[in-house]
Structures are given as structure tokens and as C-alpha cells.
Write an enzyme that holds these catalytic residues in place. Structure first.
Site, PDB file in Angstrom:
ATOM      1  N   GLY A   1       0.714  -1.218   0.034  1.00  0.00           N
ATOM      2  CA  GLY A   1       0.209  -0.061  -0.013  1.00  0.00           C
ATOM      3  C   GLY A   1       0.977   1.277  -0.033  1.00  0.00           C
ATOM      4  CG  ASN A   2      -0.187   4.515  -1.195  1.00  0.00           C
ATOM      5  OD1 ASN A   2      -0.864   5.876  -0.853  1.00  0.00           O
ATOM      6  ND2 ASN A   2      -0.642   4.002  -2.462  1.00  0.00           N
TER       7      ASN A   2
END
Ligand code: C5P
Length: 210
Positions: A21-22
Site C-alpha cells: 500500500g502507500n
């Protein structure tokens, strides 16, 4: 006017409990959605996994997890919208293989092969019709303006909003942002550090004026 907005990160699943993810929180995209809704526009907000709520009756929210799901949701809705704002921090790569069972700890290195995701903004830019405007974001760490201009041309965007990670108080997680708005006509507007809802308002003003 009907406006499509993507917001938040995407999660690319590795196995049932892990993902890539981020740090995107979705705050900028949700602020854009609220501002459009307050102006009486119909909003379709396609959100990755975020902790934010929406309550405005003009906002139809579609929750997705991965870049592929976000792509499919956008392609379903894009044709009916006059404006599309791609604010999501979409993963550029996704695991080639999704494991059905949790990957077990071993002493060897673990190699996860990643394949590129589809570029949603570029796909919309390539099929947009004359009455449609497509707006993208660029989060850059170096050669900001040159990269943003290239991105706008490559993705056939009408406007790009440049975020620099070099500015204090701007980018992921903050309630403020500092952006430069660049239009395809070459206009450039550098905004000061502002609360995200004020940045949203200024971005929408500039889209409406295009
Ligand atoms: O190429 P880059 O990821 O820097 O471009 C950022 C812009 O493109 C943003 O507007 C982002 O929402 C959009 N994008 C997208 N789909 C991707 C990657 C980026 O819509 N797979």
C-alpha cells in the site's frame, strides 16, 4: 454537472493478511468531493481503503481496494461524467500472483514478482470526449514542474495539480497542502500552504474556469 473523483491509496494483496500500500489518507480527494457536492454537483467518489466518512447527499461513494478494482469502477462511471479528477495514489505495481494461504516464515529470502497496474488517469485521458475534462495529480520529489508537464501530456490531461514532497506541511496525512495548478494552456498558478478544503475550493474554481 457530474464529477468523478478517485481518492486514497490502493492495497495490492500479497496473501490473505498482507498487502502493498502507500501512505495516502484520502483527505485531498474527500475535500474535493465535499467541495463539489457543496456547489450542487453530483459526485461519484471512488475511494480506496481510507478511514474517512462522507455524509453529503450529493456524494455517491464506491469503495474499492485494489488498482484493478478502481480501474473497473472508473470505467463504469467515466462516460456519464463531465469532469474526472484523479486524486488517488494508485499502486503502480501489483503482485503477479495472489497467494490463497498466508505465506509462512522461512529462512530463505522471499521474492515477490510485481507486474505494472493499468494507469487509470491515462486510460480516461485516451477515451475522453470533447465535453469532458480530465484532471490529474502529480506527487514529485525532484524536477517537479518538468515531470508534471510530461505527465499531463502523456496522460492527455486538461490540468495537473502538482504536489511537492519538498514542501513542509504538504502531501500525505497533513490537513494542509501546497500545490501548483498547471493547465494544458500553459497557465501556472502557485498556491500558498492552505488547508486542504481551501486547496480543494481553488482547484475546483480553476476547473470550472477551464
Ligand atoms: O504517473 P503517476 O502515478 O505519477 O501519475 C499520477 C496521476 O495519475 C494521479 O492523478 C493518479 O491518480 C493517476 N494514476 C492513475 N492510475 C495509476 C497511476 C496513477 O489514475 N495506475
Amino acid at each position: 454537472m457530474k464529477v468523478l473523483i478517485t481518492a486514497g491509496p490502493t492495497y495490492e494483496r500479497i496473501d490473505p493478511v498482507r498487502f502493498i500500500g502507500n501512505y495516502s489518507t484520502g483527505k485531498m480527494g474527500f475535500a474535493l468531493a465535499e467541495n463539489c457536492a457543496d456547489r450542487g454537483f453530483d459526485v461519484i467518489l471512488i475511494a480506496g481503503p481510507v478511514k474517512l466518512q462522507t455524509s453529503h447527499s450529493n456524494i455517491k461513494r464506491i469503495d474499492v481496494e485494489s488498482a484493478a478494482e478502481m480501474y473497473d469502477a472508473v470505467m463504469q462511471c467515466f462516460e456519464s461524467c463531465e469532469v474526472a479528477i484523479f486524486c488517488a495514489a494508485v499502486a503502480d505495481f501489483t503482485p503477479e500472483k495472489r497467494h490463497d494461504q498466508k505465506i509462512k516464515r522461512k529462512t530463505d529470502d522471499l521474492v515477490i514478482k510485481l507486474k505494472p497496474t493499468k494507469d487509470i488517469a491515462a486510460a480516461a485521458g485516451s477515451i475522453k470526449r470533447e465535453h469532458q475534462l480530465v484532471v490529474g495529480f502529480a506527487l514529485e520529489t525532484n524536477d517537479e514542474q518538468v515531470n508534471a508537464l510530461n505527465k499531463m501530456q502523456r496522460k492527455n490531461l486538461d490540468m495537473i495539480v502538482l504536489n511537492s514532497l519538498n514542501d513542509n506541511g504538504a502531501g500525505f496525512g497533513y490537513d494542509t497542502n501546497k500545490v501548483t495548478i498547471i493547465t494544458k494552456n500553459g497557465e501556472k498558478l502557485e498556491l500558498p500552504l492552505l488547508p486542504k478544503d481551501e486547496v480543494a475550493s481553488r482547484i475546483i474554481d480553476n476547473i470550472v474556469a477551464l
